[in-house]
Design a protein around this motif. Structure first.
Motif, PDB file in Angstrom:
ATOM      1  N   ARG A 329       0.823  -1.210   0.000  1.00  0.00           N
ATOM      2  CA  ARG A 329       0.000   0.000   0.000  1.00  0.00           C
ATOM      3  C   ARG A 329       0.859   1.262   0.000  1.00  0.00           C
ATOM      4  N   GLU A 386      -9.866  -6.501  -0.880  1.00  0.00           N
ATOM      5  CA  GLU A 386      -9.256  -5.421  -0.108  1.00  0.00           C
ATOM      6  C   GLU A 386      -9.546  -5.681   1.362  1.00  0.00           C
ATOM      7  N   HIS A 391      -8.411   0.966  -1.718  1.00  0.00           N
ATOM      8  CA  HIS A 391      -7.135   1.158  -2.414  1.00  0.00           C
ATOM      9  C   HIS A 391      -6.535   2.500  -2.006  1.00  0.00           C
ATOM     10  N   PRO A 392      -5.263   2.549  -1.629  1.00  0.00           N
ATOM     11  CA  PRO A 392      -4.676   3.795  -1.109  1.00  0.00           C
ATOM     12  C   PRO A 392      -4.685   4.949  -2.098  1.00  0.00           C
TER      13      PRO A 392
END
Length: 402
Positions: A329, A386, A391-392
């Motif tokens: 990440r 996830e 999602h970063p």
């Protein structure tokens, strides 16, 4: 207590030949096996395949008949090891299920190596590559849901997340920009040499697996997806093999290969969760110790040097398969927009990159993009796993994740 393979002896070479009954190993259970046991199997298969290919190439360049015979003798034993290791994979697993495990290997093995790598330039090479394999896992997971109607968490078991990495469409680069600067064999730490050999071998095996299994599918999208990603794996093999100093002699390379096999069998023996598979790693370690000593004798005789000049005196920290979610990440948030230029990395889509993109894509949407569209159309979503939140990168860009 440290383990020094230079001081340890194993099973004598003339005691290592196994019969068919011994080679006929029971595969792991795909429904019960630890996903990382399968990862260790896949990784060691890649290492053994590299050992065989290297030995064949060495033999083809070696005029000394005694050395060629010695290489042939040990290569035969290495090939028996490869058959045992690779035949541990379960036959009931589909090619695509094995593919997803291959990508789990690429993600978590490369992350571990990057985390442990002492050389900043080499570390960057691994961090760059892992974001691309991470994206391949996401693309194959969507194919898996479409054609086998299953979800990838059945295989990766929540240990490795499944979400977009550096988009595969932008991984197609001019070949000259896949060649990295090599390490200096006289200055680089022994651990760095082991890392380079390990990831090179793993990527080489992945490339070979995809380019041979891809056309066995009937579904056009599957054939096209394997074809596209197999070409990226070619880029990755170029990327990683170029890190190795080409000035290493054949004898030096031979010793490094054998030491690396000892290192990985030792690592997996120390970390394996399945007692039966652990025994195989231990057996193979004891075989490899003698392969190493045979290589050392050739090195001393033909290179005239002490192996302690190039090898670590004791095994480094064992290679460990473990989750790397936070590390991935962080890379997604900081390196997803990188590409390569010459032997370095840039964030701009330079002219050579754009020219290659136009040539290979030629206004055609590649399979790695279409597979996501197809899954959204068929199932109303794309497949992701996830486990630690959104999602970063998307969290920063999407207002609903703010």
């Amino acid at each position: 207590m440290t383990f020094n393979p230079l001081e340890q002896r194993g099973i004598p070479l003339d005691k290592q030949l196994r019969n068919w009954r011994e080679l006929d190993v029971e595969p792991v259970d795909p429904d019960k096996a630890d996903p990382y046991t399968k990862c260790r199997i896949i990784a060691m298969n890649g290492i053994e395949v590299e050992a065989s290919l290297f030995s064949h190439n060495f033999a083809r360049h070696c005029p000394d008949m005694d050395v060629k015979r010695q290489l042939a003798r040990i290569r035969n034993l290495e090939q028996q090891q490869q058959k045992v290791v690779n035949w541990l994979l379960p036959g009931q697993s589909s090619v695509l299920e094995t593919t997803i495990s291959y990508e789990q290997v690429a993600v978590d093995l490369t992350c571990w190596v990057a985390r442990m790598e002492p050389d900043p330039y080499l570390k960057q090479a691994y961090e760059f590559g892992v974001l691309e394999d991470f994206d391949h896992l996401y693309r194959y997971a969507n194919l898996y849901e479409i054609i086998e109607h299953r979800k990838a968490e059945k295989i990766v078991d929540n240990l490795t997340e499944v979400m977009p990495g550096r988009p595969t469409i932008v991984q197609h680069r001019d070949p000259v920009d896949n060649v990295r600067d090599p390490y200096d064999k006289n200055k680089t730490a022994p651990l760095s040499k082991l890392h380079a050999l390990t990831i090179m071998a793993a990527e080489q095996q992945t490339m070979n697996f995809y380019m041979n299994t891809g056309p066995t599918y009937m579904e056009p999208i599957a054939r096209q997806l394997y074809q596209e990603i197999a070409l990226i794996e070619e880029e990755h093999v170029t990327h990683y093999e170029s890190l190795v100093d080409p000035g290493e002699t054949w004898w030096e390379q031979l010793v490094n290969h054998e030491y690396n096999e000892c290192y990985l069998y030792y690592s997996f023996m120390e970390t394996e969760s399945d007692p039966r598979i652990k025994q195989i790693w231990e057996l193979h370690l004891n075989m490899e110790l003698e392969h190493l000593h045979a290589a050392i004798e050739l090195f001393k005789r033909h290179d005239g040097r002490d192996p302690a000049e190039i090898l670590a005196p004791a095994m480094p920290k064992p290679v460990t398969f473990e989750p790397n979610k936070g590390y991935i990440r962080e890379l997604l948030a900081t390196q997803i927009d990188l590409t390569t230029l010459g032997a370095g990395y840039v964030r701009e889509a330079h002219e050579r990159f754009q020219r290659y993109q136009e040539g290979i894509n030629d206004n055609v949407k590649p399979a790695t993009e279409r597979i996501i569209d197809m899954n959204r159309e068929k199932n109303g979503h794309e497949y992701r796993l996830e486990t630690d939140g959104p999602h970063p990168v998307e969290r920063l860009r999407d207002p609903q994740h703010a």
